[in-house]
Design a protein around this motif. Structure first.
Motif, PDB file in Angstrom:
ATOM      1  N   ALA A  87      35.456 -19.702  35.784  1.00  0.00           N
ATOM      2  CA  ALA A  87      34.775 -20.892  36.290  1.00  0.00           C
ATOM      3  C   ALA A  87      35.757 -22.005  36.616  1.00  0.00           C
ATOM      4  O   ALA A  87      36.919 -21.989  36.213  1.00  0.00           O
ATOM      5  N   SER A 122      38.205  -8.663  38.002  1.00  0.00           N
ATOM      6  CA  SER A 122      38.117 -10.054  37.555  1.00  0.00           C
ATOM      7  C   SER A 122      39.224 -10.861  38.210  1.00  0.00           C
ATOM      8  O   SER A 122      40.307 -10.341  38.504  1.00  0.00           O
ATOM      9  N   LEU A 166      31.508 -18.231  30.094  1.00  0.00           N
ATOM     10  CA  LEU A 166      31.825 -18.277  31.521  1.00  0.00           C
ATOM     11  C   LEU A 166      32.969 -19.245  31.820  1.00  0.00           C
ATOM     12  O   LEU A 166      33.731 -19.035  32.754  1.00  0.00           O
ATOM     13  N   ILE A 183      36.006 -20.324  44.500  1.00  0.00           N
ATOM     14  CA  ILE A 183      35.377 -19.900  43.249  1.00  0.00           C
ATOM     15  C   ILE A 183      33.892 -19.634  43.481  1.00  0.00           C
ATOM     16  O   ILE A 183      33.340 -18.618  43.037  1.00  0.00           O
ATOM     17  N   ASP A 184      33.232 -20.549  44.187  1.00  0.00           N
ATOM     18  CA  ASP A 184      31.801 -20.381  44.456  1.00  0.00           C
ATOM     19  C   ASP A 184      31.527 -19.125  45.280  1.00  0.00           C
ATOM     20  O   ASP A 184      30.609 -18.359  44.987  1.00  0.00           O
ATOM     21  N   THR A 239      25.871 -17.433  37.506  1.00  0.00           N
ATOM     22  CA  THR A 239      27.317 -17.494  37.276  1.00  0.00           C
ATOM     23  C   THR A 239      27.816 -18.918  37.073  1.00  0.00           C
ATOM     24  O   THR A 239      28.988 -19.119  36.774  1.00  0.00           O
ATOM     25  N   GLU A 240      26.938 -19.916  37.234  1.00  0.00           N
ATOM     26  CA  GLU A 240      27.342 -21.315  37.159  1.00  0.00           C
ATOM     27  C   GLU A 240      27.162 -21.802  35.712  1.00  0.00           C
ATOM     28  O   GLU A 240      26.034 -21.864  35.212  1.00  0.00           O
ATOM     29  N   ASP A 277      21.441 -19.206  40.188  1.00  0.00           N
ATOM     30  CA  ASP A 277      22.897 -19.015  40.133  1.00  0.00           C
ATOM     31  C   ASP A 277      23.320 -18.786  38.684  1.00  0.00           C
ATOM     32  O   ASP A 277      23.779 -19.705  37.996  1.00  0.00           O
ATOM     33  N   HIS A 300      33.969 -10.541  38.084  1.00  0.00           N
ATOM     34  CA  HIS A 300      34.017 -11.620  37.099  1.00  0.00           C
ATOM     35  C   HIS A 300      34.997 -12.679  37.606  1.00  0.00           C
ATOM     36  O   HIS A 300      36.170 -12.391  37.857  1.00  0.00           O
ATOM     37  N   VAL A 301      34.501 -13.920  37.753  1.00  0.00           N
ATOM     38  CA  VAL A 301      35.317 -15.011  38.288  1.00  0.00           C
ATOM     39  C   VAL A 301      35.386 -16.137  37.254  1.00  0.00           C
ATOM     40  O   VAL A 301      34.353 -16.617  36.775  1.00  0.00           O
ATOM     41  N   SER A 313      32.152 -15.981  43.261  1.00  0.00           N
ATOM     42  CA  SER A 313      31.173 -15.816  42.185  1.00  0.00           C
ATOM     43  C   SER A 313      29.912 -15.107  42.652  1.00  0.00           C
ATOM     44  O   SER A 313      29.161 -14.565  41.838  1.00  0.00           O
ATOM     45  N   LYS A 314      29.690 -15.114  43.964  1.00  0.00           N
ATOM     46  CA  LYS A 314      28.492 -14.461  44.508  1.00  0.00           C
ATOM     47  C   LYS A 314      28.687 -12.953  44.699  1.00  0.00           C
ATOM     48  O   LYS A 314      27.747 -12.251  45.048  1.00  0.00           O
TER      49      LYS A 314
END
Length: 676
Positions: A264, A224, A507, A251-252, A476-477, A474, A261-262, A255-256
Motif C-alpha cells: 500500500a 507481489s 495491507l 499502486i492503484d 485492497t485499499e 475496493d 499483492h501490492v 492493486s486492481k
C-alpha cells in the motif's frame, strides 16, 4: 587519440552535467578518449544497452560524487556505479579501474557511494575544474606499456591520506544517521541505555511480542510488488507532487490486478528519501519485486524511466524509458502497469487499467488533483487552503471529477473544524452528500463520506454502511478498513476495532495513522503493555511523531504515563511536543498531576486563551482530569455546539473515566449518539 578500448567513462548525476563536461574537455585535451552521454533526455532500451556495453569495455570508470549525487537516492548513475563495481569482481588486482572524483565539499566519510569506492583514491576537482596533474595521472593509468604489479595497482588507486574515511569514521557516520532514532527510543522507553545495542547494530528494532507484527517473516508471495516513490529529476522541486502522484496511481492500477499483492501507499512511501537496500525494503513490505523509477518534467515534456527488479537476486525483469507529452501521462501509466503484469506473468483484468483509478480523463485536471493531494497531506491550515485552490482548478477543468469534488468537501470540513466555522462545516458536509450522489460506484466517495459522518455528524450507522460499501468496492485499499476500525472503537467495540485495524496493517504495515488507532484501542482496553509497544513502534517508524507523544485526543505516551500514575514522565513527553493544540492540554494535565500548581494554572490559562474556539474537547478533558466535573461538562457542551472532532472518542478516552458515574455522562453520550 587512444583506442576505444582505452576510453574513460564519466558517470554523473544529471545536475552535474556542466562539471562532467569540464572534466571531459580537460581529458580530451590531453589526448584521452572519454565516453560522456549528455543528451537532454537519456533513455530507451538501445541507449541502456549502449551504456552497459561502454561500462563493460571502458578502461577507467570515473564516478562524479557531489551533493547532487548525495541527494539522489535513485538515479541511472547509481545503476552505472553498481555495474562498474560488479565488473571489478572479474578483474586482476593489477588493474586500476575505479577513479572517484568529488566536485564540491561533500565529505567523503558521509558520501552515499558503494563500499568499493572507499578503497580508491578520491580526487577533488571543484566544480569540475580539472588540473593537469589529474590528466597526467589518468593518462598514466591508461598506459598499457608498463604493466603494474598488484602492489603498484593498489598504490595507484590507494586512498590519499587526506581523503580516506577510516573504519572508525565510517562506523561513526552510520551511528550518526541512527542517533535521532536512538534518542527517541531511549526517551520513549525511559529505561536508559539498554537500547543502544539494538539501534547501533540494526536499523530495525525487534518487534515486542505484545505488538502487532508489522514485518512478518513469512516468505514473500511470488506475485507481489512494491511501487517505490518515483524520483523527481525535474529542476523544479515543486514537481515533487507529480512524481508522487505517478507512484500512487501506479499502486492503484496494480492493486486492481487479480492475484497480485501490492504494498500500500503509506508503506511504500515510508522509504521515500531513505537509502535502504531493496532486500531490506522487500523484507519490510513482504514483496518479491520492486518497481522503481524517475520522472523528469520540463514544460509539457516528460521523461519517465521505470524498472522492475527481482529483489532476491537484483535481476532486472523489465525496464523502459518513455519520452512523452504530459497529455499522454495516462497512457504511460497504463503501459507501465501492463509491462509489470506481463513481466510477472499475470493476466490483466479488463477493469484493471481504467480511468476510474484516476477519476478523470483530463490530464491537467489530474495534475491539479495531485497538487491538492500534496498540500492536503501537510495536515496544516495553510496546506488545506492551498489544496482547496488546486481542487477548484481541477473541477474547473473537469466539472465531473468527483474525486476532486469529494476531496474538496472533506478539506473544507477540516478547515471549518480547525477555525471553528460551524456554517462552513455544514456547507462542506452538504457538498459531500452531493458528491457521493454523483459517484455511487466510487469507493473514494464512500470512504470520505464515512469519515465526515463519523467525525462531525455522529452518524455511526451511516458511517459503518459507507465503510462497508467502500471496502466491498475496493478491498485492497487499507484506509477503509482503518477508518472502519476507528468507528468500531468510537462505539466501544475495542476488540473488534483492533481486529479491523490489524487487517488494515496487514495491507499497509507502516501506516502511522493505523498504528496510532491501534494504540488508542489498546489504551481503551487498559492494555498498557500492548499500547506502549505500539507507541514505541510508531516512534521507530516516524521518529518525533507528536501523536505518539501527546495526550488530549491523541493516544500518546504522555496519556499512557498519566493513566499509569507517572506524571513526571508524562511531563517529559509533553515538553517534546511543539504543536500547541497537543502540547497545552498535555502540559496542563501533567503539571496538575505532578502537584505543580502555579505551572498547572498557567498552562490551563494558556489553553483557555488559545483553544476556546478550536480546542474545546481538550479543555473539557483537562477539567475532567483535574476533577472539576461541572467545568468539564460545560466545555463538552461547547464542544458539541461546534461539532468538535474529538467528541466521538469519549467512550474510549480513559482520561474521562471519572465522569462515568455522573448523571450528565449519559446525556452527553446521547448527544453524541453513542451507546451507554
Amino acid at each position: 587519440m587512444t583506442e576505444p578500448s582505452r576510453a574513460v567513462f564519466l558517470s554523473y548525476a544529471s545536475q552535474d552535467a556542466e562539471a562532467a563536461r569540464r572534466i571531459c574537455e580537460a581529458l580530451r585535451s590531453g589526448g584521452i578518449e572519454v565516453w560522456l552521454d549528455q543528451s537532454e533526455l537519456r533513455g530507451g532500451d538501445a541507449w541502456d544497452r549502449q551504456i552497459r556495453k561502454q561500462i563493460h569495455e571502458c578502461a577507467l570508470f570515473v564516478p562524479i560524487i557531489s551533493a547532487n549525487s548525495q541527494a539522489r537516492l535513485e538515479g541511472y548513475f547509481r545503476l552505472e556505479w553498481k555495474l562498474a563495481v560488479e565488473r571489478t569482481h572479474l578483474m586482476s588486482e593489477r588493474a586500476a579501474f575505479l577513479v572517484p572524483v568529488i566536485i564540491d565539499d561533500t565529505r567523503d566519510a558521509h558520501a552515499d557511494v558503494p563500499e568499493a569506492f572507499r578503497a580508491m583514491q578520491w580526487t577533488r576537482l571543484p566544480a569540475g575544474e580539472t588540473s593537469a596533474a589529474f590528466v597526467a595521472r589518468v593518462s598514466q593509468l591508461l598506459s598499457p606499456s608498463q604493466p603494474q604489479t598488484p602492489a603498484q595497482a593498489r598504490l595507484a588507486t590507494a586512498p590519499a591520506p587526506s581523503f580516506r574515511p577510516s573504519t572508525a569514521n565510517v562506523a561513526a557516520s552510520r551511528r550518526s544517521k541512527l542517533l535521532p532514532l536512538l534518542i527517541s527510543a531511549v526517551v520513549l522507553l525511559g529505561i536508559g541505555l539498554f537500547a543502544l545495542d539494538k539501534f547501533v547494530l540494526s536499523k530495525r528494532v525487534a518487534t515486542p511480542a505484545t505488538q502487532v507484527d508489522l514485518a512478518a517473516t513469512v516468505a514473500s508471495p511470488e506475485k507481489s510488488v512494491a511501487v517505490l516513490p518515483f524520483v523527481n529529476e525535474s529542476s523544479d522541486r515543486e514537481q515533487e507532487y507529480f512524481a508522487d502522484g505517478l507512484s500512487e496511481t501506479m499502486i492503484d492500477l496494480l492493486s486492481k490486478v487479480p492475484d497480485l499483492h501490492v504494498a500500500a501507499r503509506t508503506s511504500s512511501f515510508y522509504f521515500k528519501g531513505k537509502s535502504e537496500k531493496l532486500t531490506t525494503i522487500a523484507k519490510e513490505l513482504n514483496v518479491a519485486n520492486v518497481l522503481e523509477g524517475s520522472v523528469r518534467k520540463a514544460g509539457n515534456r516528460l521523461r519517465i524511466t521505470a524498472q522492475l527488479v527481482r529483489t532476491d537476486n537484483g535481476y532486472h525483469l523489465w525496464s523502459e524509458t518513455y519520452d512523452r507529452d504530459t497529455k499522454d501521462i495516462f497512457k504511460v501509466q497504463d503501459e507501465i502497469s501492463a509491462a509489470v503484469v506481463a513481466a510477472l506473468k499475470l493476466k490483466l483484468a479488463a477493469h484493471a487499467s481504467v480511468a476510474g483509478s484516476r477519476g478523470t480523463t483530463n490530464s491537467e485536471a489530474y495534475n491539479q488533483f495531485l497538487i491538492g493531494q500534496h498540500f492536503n497531506r501537510t495536515n496544516t491550515l495553510d496546506g488545506y487552503r492551498r489544496a482547496l485552490v488546486a481542487y477548484d482548478n481541477a473541477l474547473a477543468l473537469d466539472p465531473h471529477y468527483e474525486m476532486a469534488r469529494t476531496s474538496l468537501a472533506l478539506t473544507s470540513a477540516n478547515i471549518a473544524d480547525q477555525i471553528g466555522d460551524g456554517p462552513g462545516l455544514e456547507r462542506a458536509l452538504a457538498d459531500m452528500e452531493q458528491s457521493v450522489a454523483r459517484a455511487p460506484d466510487q469507493a473514494w466517495s464512500y470512504r470520505h463520506r464515512g469519515l465526515a459522518r463519523s467525525t462531525w455528524l455522529w452518524d455511526y450507522a451511516g458511517a459503518t454502511s459507507d465503510f462497508e460499501k467502500a471496502i466491498a468496492l475496493d478491498p485492497t485499499e487499507p484506509f477503509g478498513l482503518m477508518d472502519y476500525g476507528a468507528v468500531l472503537a468510537f462505539l466501544g467495540q475495542f476488540k473488534a476495532a483492533i481486529e479491523m485495524t490489524q487487517k488494515a496493517l496487514a495491507l499497509d504495515p507502516l501506516a502511522t495513522d493505523a498504528i496510532g488507532n491501534l494504540a488508542q484501542a489498546q489504551l481503551a482496553l487498559r492494555d498498557w503493555a500492548a499500547a506502549e509497544a505500539t507507541l514505541v513502534r510508531l516512534q521507530q517508524i516516524s521518529p518525533g511523531n507528536e501523536i505518539s507523544l501527546g495526550t488530549s485526543t491523541n493516544p500518546g505516551m504522555a496519556a499512557l504515563r498519566l493513566l499509569q500514575g507517572r506524571p513526571t514522565e508524562a511531563l517529559t513527553f509533553c515538553q517534546q511536543v511543539t504543536e500547541l493544540r497537543i502540547k497545552m492540554p498535555c502540559v496542563a494535565q501533567a503539571e496538575y498531576s505532578s502537584n505543580h500548581k502555579p505551572e498547572a494554572e498557567a498552562a490551563l490559562a494558556e489553553l483557555l486563551k488559545t483553544g476556546a474556539t478550536n480546542n474545546t474537547y481538550a479543555i473539557a478533558q483537562t477539567y475532567a482530569w483535574r476533577g472539576e466535573t461541572a467545568k468539564a461538562f460545560e466545555w463538552f457542551d461547547k464542544a458539541a455546539a461546534v461539532r468538535d472532532a474529538g467528541l466521538p472518542q469519549i467512550l474510549m478516552d480513559r482520561q474521562l473515566d471519572s465522569l462515568h458515574k455522573d448523571p450528565r455522562w449519559k446525556a452527553l453520550l446521547k448527544k453524541v449518539n453513542l451507546p451507554e
